[in-house]
Design an enzyme around this catalytic site. Sequence first.
Site, PDB file in Angstrom:
ATOM      1  CE  LYS A 142      -1.006   5.385   7.829  1.00 49.49           C
ATOM      2  NZ  LYS A 142      -0.646   4.851   6.524  1.00 49.49           N
ATOM      3  CG  ASP A 155       5.501   3.512   1.849  1.00 45.20           C
ATOM      4  OD1 ASP A 155       5.512   4.151   2.921  1.00 45.20           O
ATOM      5  OD2 ASP A 155       4.478   3.397   1.143  1.00 45.20           O
ATOM      6  CG  PHE A 163      -1.876   1.171   1.206  1.00 48.84           C
ATOM      7  CD1 PHE A 163      -3.032   1.122   0.428  1.00 48.84           C
ATOM      8  CD2 PHE A 163      -1.611   2.337   1.925  1.00 48.84           C
ATOM      9  CE1 PHE A 163      -3.910   2.193   0.383  1.00 48.84           C
ATOM     10  CE2 PHE A 163      -2.494   3.421   1.878  1.00 48.84           C
ATOM     11  CZ  PHE A 163      -3.638   3.335   1.115  1.00 48.84           C
TER      12      PHE A 163
HETATM   13  C1  LIG Z   1      -0.921   5.130   5.120  1.00 43.86           C
HETATM   14  C2  LIG Z   1       0.125   4.743   4.142  1.00 43.86           C
HETATM   15  C3  LIG Z   1       0.340   5.470   2.966  1.00 43.86           C
HETATM   16  C4  LIG Z   1      -0.560   6.610   2.533  1.00 43.86           C
HETATM   17  O1  LIG Z   1      -0.477   7.692   3.405  1.00 43.86           O
HETATM   18  P1  LIG Z   1      -1.573   8.863   3.298  1.00 43.86           P
HETATM   19  O2  LIG Z   1      -1.086   9.873   4.304  1.00 43.86           O
HETATM   20  O3  LIG Z   1      -2.886   8.252   3.639  1.00 43.86           O
HETATM   21  O4  LIG Z   1      -1.537   9.367   1.924  1.00 43.86           O
HETATM   22  C5  LIG Z   1       1.383   5.097   2.142  1.00 43.86           C
HETATM   23  N1  LIG Z   1       2.181   4.071   2.454  1.00 43.86           N
HETATM   24  C6  LIG Z   1       2.021   3.342   3.583  1.00 43.86           C
HETATM   25  C7  LIG Z   1       2.965   2.228   3.893  1.00 43.86           C
HETATM   26  C8  LIG Z   1       0.981   3.640   4.459  1.00 43.86           C
HETATM   27  O5  LIG Z   1       0.793   2.911   5.560  1.00 43.86           O
END
Ligand SMILES: *Cc1c(COP(=O)(O)O)cnc(C)c1O
Length: 405
Positions: A251, A222, A137
């Site tokens: 986050k 990420d 994700f």
């Molecule tokens: C939550 C998340 C995102 C997206 O972040 P947003 O602030 O919602 O755009 C991207 N990568 C990972 C691994 C995430 O957990």
Amino acid sequence: MSSVTRSTFDEVMVPNYQPAALIPVRGQGSRLWDQQGREYLDFACGIAVTGLGHAHPRLLSVLAEQAGRLWHLSNVMTNEPALRLARRLTDLTFADKVFFCNSGAEANEAAFKLARRWGSTQFGPHKSTIVSFYNAFHGRTLFTVSVGGQAKYTKGFEPLPGGIRHVAFNDLAALEAVMDDSVCAVVMEPVQGEGGVLPATREFAQGVRALCDRFKALLVYDEVQTGNGRSGTLFAYEQYGVTPDVLTTAKGLGGGFPIGAMLTTDALAGVLAFGTHGSTYGGNPLACAVADAVVEEIARPELLRNVGERAAQLTARLEEIGARYGLFSTTRGMGLLIGAPLSDAWKGRAKDVVNAALAEGLWLLVAGPDVLRFAPALNISEADVAEGLRRFERACAVLTSASPS
Ligand SMILES: *Cc1c(COP(=O)(O)O)cnc(C)c1O
């Protein structure tokens, strides 16, 4: 002020979310209170965001002070909080340079654009393929959702951007099979968060680095979810013995104030030359002042030690409870990002468990339909973990006696 309730949501909000029945109105530390004054323990942190809990006194004073000074300038002028935060992040990580934005998706968007531009300027237009993993994700913009490996999130949004390959996570042979000279970047979460709290193995992480080196591709980590102390170190890459070329985070970075960042090296940063990318709010003084305090607090050894100790406390007791009620038999994850994959009998019912826990005054998360996710504040106390676990056990007891066995 007119009164608003959960049913107001259905009247005036786009239905892309399905929020819980309660509406929290106040938080303090690891506790939340709803409109009716009911109290909840918070093992969710707004999806691994409020790492220092709610209403942290230092964050309150930093935000209030910055709010009285300066809110916004744009990037036509730089600002002191952004420069201080960038200095702190580069001092504490492999990175030499930082790009600020407002969310995880934007941080990844910047990373993917950097990788594409690096490929095309250094090697030629053929070097544009991005490789990522099933169940990954990376956000919800069209580019990031396409790089993420979950078809349910892209369905109906076609045509999708091209030049993206997906392979199985933790499968080095599968990755090697899709690597070639067209690959400009491999992007991975050290722990797949939304995909089920699934950590990369050490051998896999190191093998990915080696394949990136062999095929001259950038390694993008990420760490939107794993970053900022959540894993037990400031960033999870530190525990894998791997250094990425680009790292994205968001986050937990702002502790609840929206901010994202892309970190990279001097050598790569130049690819995003003047005018190639930007964001009006990126590096906003309010966000950066708060995030600078967040990172300073999180980088303290005592705080990171608490992550490890509370994680050990939580996983040991969770595994006992899971076994006793037959919901799950193991946990997985890193630091205070803990997943409990449900046993076959409970597959598909993670949401039911979350609702049962809410009824007992505990907020936790799902990570897909089959996995429970626990992400409490990094500074949560031993007593609050114990109390949350008592509430969780009550929820399991209620659920299992109510279910046909
Ligand atoms: C939550 C998340 C995102 C997206 O972040 P947003 O602030 O919602 O755009 C991207 N990568 C990972 C691994 C995430 O957990």
